[in-house]
Motif scaffolding. Sequence first.
Motif, PDB file in Angstrom:
ATOM      1  N   LEU A  83      -7.456 -14.140 -33.756  1.00 63.91           N
ATOM      2  CA  LEU A  83      -9.537 -14.346 -33.587  1.00 63.91           C
ATOM      3  C   LEU A  83     -10.106 -15.092 -35.140  1.00 63.91           C
ATOM      4  O   LEU A  83     -12.061 -15.304 -34.907  1.00 63.91           O
ATOM      5  CB  LEU A  83      -9.819 -12.811 -33.466  1.00 63.91           C
ATOM      6  CG  LEU A  83      -9.749 -12.558 -32.280  1.00 63.91           C
ATOM      7  CD1 LEU A  83     -10.507 -10.942 -32.257  1.00 63.91           C
ATOM      8  CD2 LEU A  83      -9.673 -13.297 -31.288  1.00 63.91           C
ATOM      9  N   GLY A  84      -9.580 -15.682 -36.180  1.00 65.05           N
ATOM     10  CA  GLY A  84      -9.990 -16.234 -37.196  1.00 65.05           C
ATOM     11  C   GLY A  84     -10.450 -15.825 -38.416  1.00 65.05           C
ATOM     12  O   GLY A  84     -10.189 -14.124 -37.864  1.00 65.05           O
ATOM     13  N   GLN A  85     -11.235 -16.128 -39.263  1.00 66.56           N
ATOM     14  CA  GLN A  85     -11.916 -15.337 -40.380  1.00 66.56           C
ATOM     15  C   GLN A  85     -13.417 -14.062 -39.601  1.00 66.56           C
ATOM     16  O   GLN A  85     -14.090 -14.169 -40.461  1.00 66.56           O
ATOM     17  CB  GLN A  85     -12.349 -16.470 -41.698  1.00 66.56           C
ATOM     18  CG  GLN A  85     -10.679 -17.006 -41.873  1.00 66.56           C
ATOM     19  CD  GLN A  85      -9.494 -16.137 -41.996  1.00 66.56           C
ATOM     20  OE1 GLN A  85      -9.740 -15.464 -43.723  1.00 66.56           O
ATOM     21  NE2 GLN A  85      -8.397 -16.148 -41.882  1.00 66.56           N
ATOM     22  N   THR A  86     -13.712 -15.629 -39.098  1.00 71.11           N
ATOM     23  CA  THR A  86     -15.268 -15.054 -38.520  1.00 71.11           C
ATOM     24  C   THR A  86     -15.971 -14.662 -37.606  1.00 71.11           C
ATOM     25  O   THR A  86     -14.873 -14.879 -36.600  1.00 71.11           O
ATOM     26  CB  THR A  86     -16.509 -16.774 -39.289  1.00 71.11           C
ATOM     27  OG1 THR A  86     -15.911 -17.513 -38.246  1.00 71.11           O
ATOM     28  CG2 THR A  86     -16.213 -17.095 -40.322  1.00 71.11           C
ATOM     29  N   GLY A  87     -16.777 -13.974 -37.087  1.00 71.97           N
ATOM     30  CA  GLY A  87     -17.078 -13.148 -35.771  1.00 71.97           C
ATOM     31  C   GLY A  87     -16.939 -12.091 -35.873  1.00 71.97           C
ATOM     32  O   GLY A  87     -16.562 -11.609 -37.185  1.00 71.97           O
ATOM     33  N   PRO A  88     -17.699 -11.018 -34.905  1.00 70.59           N
ATOM     34  CA  PRO A  88     -17.660  -9.773 -35.817  1.00 70.59           C
ATOM     35  C   PRO A  88     -16.313  -8.832 -34.665  1.00 70.59           C
ATOM     36  O   PRO A  88     -16.829  -7.855 -35.527  1.00 70.59           O
ATOM     37  CB  PRO A  88     -18.693  -9.406 -33.736  1.00 70.59           C
ATOM     38  CG  PRO A  88     -18.272 -10.177 -33.027  1.00 70.59           C
ATOM     39  CD  PRO A  88     -17.987 -11.897 -33.896  1.00 70.59           C
ATOM     40  N   HIS A  89     -15.823  -9.579 -34.342  1.00 70.34           N
ATOM     41  CA  HIS A  89     -14.199  -8.570 -34.403  1.00 70.34           C
ATOM     42  C   HIS A  89     -13.368  -9.263 -34.755  1.00 70.34           C
ATOM     43  O   HIS A  89     -12.265  -9.007 -35.058  1.00 70.34           O
ATOM     44  CB  HIS A  89     -13.638  -9.173 -32.447  1.00 70.34           C
ATOM     45  CG  HIS A  89     -14.627  -8.313 -31.573  1.00 70.34           C
ATOM     46  ND1 HIS A  89     -14.354  -8.439 -30.121  1.00 70.34           N
ATOM     47  CD2 HIS A  89     -15.717  -7.715 -32.067  1.00 70.34           C
ATOM     48  CE1 HIS A  89     -15.453  -8.109 -29.975  1.00 70.34           C
ATOM     49  NE2 HIS A  89     -16.191  -7.633 -30.717  1.00 70.34           N
ATOM     50  N   ALA A  90     -13.710 -10.323 -35.841  1.00 63.06           N
ATOM     51  CA  ALA A  90     -12.256 -11.011 -37.033  1.00 63.06           C
ATOM     52  C   ALA A  90     -11.669 -10.300 -37.257  1.00 63.06           C
ATOM     53  O   ALA A  90     -10.225 -10.032 -37.560  1.00 63.06           O
ATOM     54  CB  ALA A  90     -12.742 -12.170 -38.104  1.00 63.06           C
ATOM     55  N   GLY A  92     -10.318  -6.528 -38.590  1.00 63.15           N
ATOM     56  CA  GLY A  92     -10.089  -5.212 -37.769  1.00 63.15           C
ATOM     57  C   GLY A  92      -9.057  -5.713 -36.892  1.00 63.15           C
ATOM     58  O   GLY A  92      -8.126  -4.656 -35.980  1.00 63.15           O
ATOM     59  N   SER A 143      -5.611  -8.034 -35.968  1.00 62.59           N
ATOM     60  CA  SER A 143      -4.736  -8.599 -36.664  1.00 62.59           C
ATOM     61  C   SER A 143      -3.160  -7.751 -35.724  1.00 62.59           C
ATOM     62  O   SER A 143      -3.398  -6.544 -35.260  1.00 62.59           O
ATOM     63  CB  SER A 143      -4.430  -7.802 -38.211  1.00 62.59           C
ATOM     64  OG  SER A 143      -3.704  -7.070 -38.796  1.00 62.59           O
ATOM     65  N   MET A 196      -5.537 -12.290 -25.136  1.00 53.44           N
ATOM     66  CA  MET A 196      -6.769 -12.465 -25.852  1.00 53.44           C
ATOM     67  C   MET A 196      -7.323 -13.748 -25.439  1.00 53.44           C
ATOM     68  O   MET A 196      -8.382 -14.173 -25.709  1.00 53.44           O
ATOM     69  CB  MET A 196      -7.446 -12.105 -26.981  1.00 53.44           C
ATOM     70  CG  MET A 196      -7.778 -10.683 -27.133  1.00 53.44           C
ATOM     71  SD  MET A 196      -8.258  -9.914 -28.561  1.00 53.44           S
ATOM     72  CE  MET A 196      -6.705 -10.679 -29.885  1.00 53.44           C
ATOM     73  N   ALA A 229      -8.003 -20.313 -35.623  1.00 55.24           N
ATOM     74  CA  ALA A 229      -7.759 -18.530 -34.742  1.00 55.24           C
ATOM     75  C   ALA A 229      -6.947 -18.841 -33.638  1.00 55.24           C
ATOM     76  O   ALA A 229      -6.849 -19.317 -32.550  1.00 55.24           O
ATOM     77  CB  ALA A 229      -9.145 -18.182 -34.130  1.00 55.24           C
TER      78      ALA A 229
END
Lengths: 409, 402
Positions: free
Chosen positions: B131-138, B140, B142, B151, B204
Amino acid sequence: MLHDIRVIELSGPETMMAGRILGDLGADVIVVEPPGGAAGRRLDPFLDDTPGLDRSLTWHALNRGKRGITLDLGKADGRALLAELGRSAALVLETADRKATAPRADVAFPTSTVRCRITPFLSTGPKRDYFASDLIVTAATGVPGITGTPERPPLFYPVPQAMMEAGAEAAIASLAALSARDVDGLGQDIEVPARLAGMMSALSVPIVVPANNPELQRTPARQRLAGVALPGIFACKDGFVLVSFAFGQAFGRLTQRLMQWAVEQNCLEARLGAVDWSTAPQQAEKGSLTAEDMRATVDAIATLCLRHTKDEFGAEARKRGLLAAPLMDMRDIGQSPQYRERGLWSSPVTVGAEGCTVDDPARFAQFSNYTIDVRRPAPTLSQHTAEILKTDLGLSSAEVQALFVHGII
Amino acid sequence: MKGPLDGLRVLDMGWVMVGPVTGRYLADLGADVVKLESSRRVDPLRTLGPFKDGKPGLERSISYHNLNAGKRSLTVDIKDSRGREAILRLVEWADVLIESFSPGVLDDLDLAYPVLKARNPALIVASTSLLGQTGPHARGTSGVGTMGASMSGASLLLGWPGHAPCGTYGPWTDAIAPRFIVPSILAALHRRRATGEGCHIDVAQAEAGIQFLSPAWYQYAANGTVMERRGHAGSPLRVPHGIFRCAGQDRWIALDGSDEAAWQALRTIVGGPLLDSKFDTLIGRLRGRQELENAISAWTISQQADELERSLQSAGVPAHVVSNSNDLAHDPDLLDAHYCHIDDPIVGDAIVEGPRYRLGRTPERATRRGPRIGEHTQEILRDLCGYDAAAIDELKAAGVLV
């Protein structure tokens, strides 16, 4: 980043993703279509399910950010204007019409031009004269042949994929040739066979048999433990979730956490939660993990999933670090705070004449010093013809009108 | 002319698929790609098949060779401060660094982008994760590409209406994400040639997958319609267009007789019910779809798929076997110009895939084998990091080169 690169895209379904990626990275992309419109304008779905040359949502999705002109390349004037426009272009993208040996557009470009052509099959191979379409190329990639269950026919995506794979691969090959051009100023011809591009999504399928392994069978649950099939997708309260059972050094501990959660939720008996799941395959082989144990475990995970919504399940999977994720549809993707807050979406893009706008998932990459944005909606048919002929090629208003009268634009 | 990326230096810190495939694209184009490995935490790809002759072994994975062809391998313990320093020397050497650690891992190692940039301001760093390095779900999130496929909307689109989805074959976004990372790197290199500027690129994998499904997104965003799995291979707006069962177990042919010329050709070969005048028009064929498809199935069911492919093609009907792993292995086009032989000291002769494009003037390098774990550690430390023999011995004795 590619602000000094002009791309001429002789539009075909397979060029669209290539031009889109290059445009997103900053290139000035000019789409060239026949006066009747490019084939991509006739690809469904359509705005409000009503067809029209400016209503294809596939066209809009893959051509926003580009300018568009029409030129009849069957006529000398069309070819001459394209050749003239080509002098300002670093790259020309084109596609073979239905088969790899179909003749190229009969236009000479300078030696500094990179010319990238997407073919269905290799133009030099035994299948060079094969007639093709997206369905045919996709069938040849090996992806559908491994997808689905053996009682039913192989599965294809409801969105054509060969054109996406080929276009993205063409973006890579074109940028590689542009790198060489940065060094010595010379262009070159490139061929991208869509079939080879699409085989990337077949992952290791092409190399299984050549390595002297038995051929693969289509089966939904590839993995078995103690003779029990381990499904990968489970129903949840409001849809489906993916749960991977993985073992071994790298991933076994993730399965351990899943089992721990199932125990906490009283779905799984503590004894099974305490199994060392990283070595489960070896235990099953020895017989210390039985078929009955595995059936109980699969049932427990099914119960666990049914107790949660997709969102709840996703949140718990993140918190615990599980190999699990919700199966999202486009509505879920639109509502996801992850994609929104991270900045996947561009500013709204206009679709059609009635002012409908959509957010576009433009930002396929986040850069520390560049932002992908959509500069304009997809061109309506011939939208920029007069502008480009006048500004770039210096044609007079009367000349442009004459080209129109003669059906060249 | 050499490869277009001849002289480019790449440090590939990826593992499994997305990072390594990105590195392989660059290696095929002429770059010198150094892959960082660990013999303590082995690249899981080395434990995944297919293995040569079906015999497992860390140096026997043909998938590993396929995705790491032409790279050099270095083993260094990145968590050790001396190992970290060796990596930072490679950072100074490199033009491009690829990493696919879980978000946060490089921060914990004090190797986040600002640290790397301080050592080499022109470095282009490509980070990739689900989901990339940023954002609320990034953080956690993996895991593996089947999660990326889930997704991105892909997994729900494969299956039959009214049945649970079948999901994608394998980690689909692993194949898609490199197609967005490599162009991003190449565009950044183009800019760097002009300005000297490096950058950090963050892709992502799930967002890459969404790109390939963008018509489905537009359909939802503009029409409010959520695209659903439909089972039938062909388009509902074309007929005949789909797949048909042939003789043998799980054998199918895809055929597209939807345009006028192909339809006339198909009608002539199949004959019988297809000659009925109700199939003269497209509307007639759409309305009689089921009957028409049944008639074609009745004709294909007794035929060998590969022979049928050739006879339909010679008549002008777009057609191809729905290729399985065995078809691909024996496909004349692929044998002619896609599969490449490698000669490896451990597995011997083996077949991997070649590049998926042909550059006319700057041919890609001949496809080479992948490295053994840590095969080039000594030469990399000596030639690229500038350690002398004594320093290398010291690192070795301290257990850093594992």
